[in-house]
Scaffold this active site. Structure first.
Site, PDB file in Angstrom:
ATOM      1  N   CYS A  12       2.445   1.690  -0.623  1.00  0.00           N
ATOM      2  CA  CYS A  12       1.996   1.613   0.770  1.00  0.00           C
ATOM      3  C   CYS A  12       1.377   2.934   1.225  1.00  0.00           C
ATOM      4  O   CYS A  12       1.424   3.944   0.521  1.00  0.00           O
ATOM      5  CB  CYS A  12       3.170   1.247   1.672  1.00  0.00           C
ATOM      6  SG  CYS A  12       4.473   2.506   1.711  1.00  0.00           S
ATOM      7  N   CYS A  15       3.880   5.829   1.281  1.00  0.00           N
ATOM      8  CA  CYS A  15       4.199   6.313  -0.064  1.00  0.00           C
ATOM      9  C   CYS A  15       3.090   7.229  -0.573  1.00  0.00           C
ATOM     10  O   CYS A  15       3.356   8.292  -1.138  1.00  0.00           O
ATOM     11  CB  CYS A  15       4.398   5.149  -1.028  1.00  0.00           C
ATOM     12  SG  CYS A  15       5.731   4.046  -0.552  1.00  0.00           S
TER      13      CYS A  15
END
Length: 87
Positions: A12, A15
């Protein structure tokens, strides 16, 4: 001793941001560390963490769910790594 830093998460935006901030922090603070990004969910399950992103240092989960700015992260990692190398 080169430390191993791993950013875990499903890939994501948060991240990716933690991974990039970690790379910047390691570079700016001159830390002796190798940074990798792992998007394999089974690795998160193995480590029994549900929130992401996850920061792992030398095989120990040290942070979950946060994306600190590079400077804050650099200070955190410096303190953490110094305590791990002190006798």
């Amino acid at each position: 001793m080169t430390h191993q830093i791993m950013v875990l998460g499903p890939g994501c935006f948060r991240c990716q941001a933690l991974y990039e901030n970690t790379l910047l922090a390691v570079d700016e603070f001159g830390l002796d560390a190798e940074v990798t990004k792992v998007e394999d969910i089974s690795e998160m399950i193995r480590r029994q963490v549900l929130g992401s992103p996850v920061l792992v240092v030398d095989d120990e989960v040290v942070m979950t769910g946060n994306v600190p700015k590079p400077n804050t992260l650099g200070e955190f990692l410096t303190e953490l790594l110094v305590t791990r190398t002190d006798p």
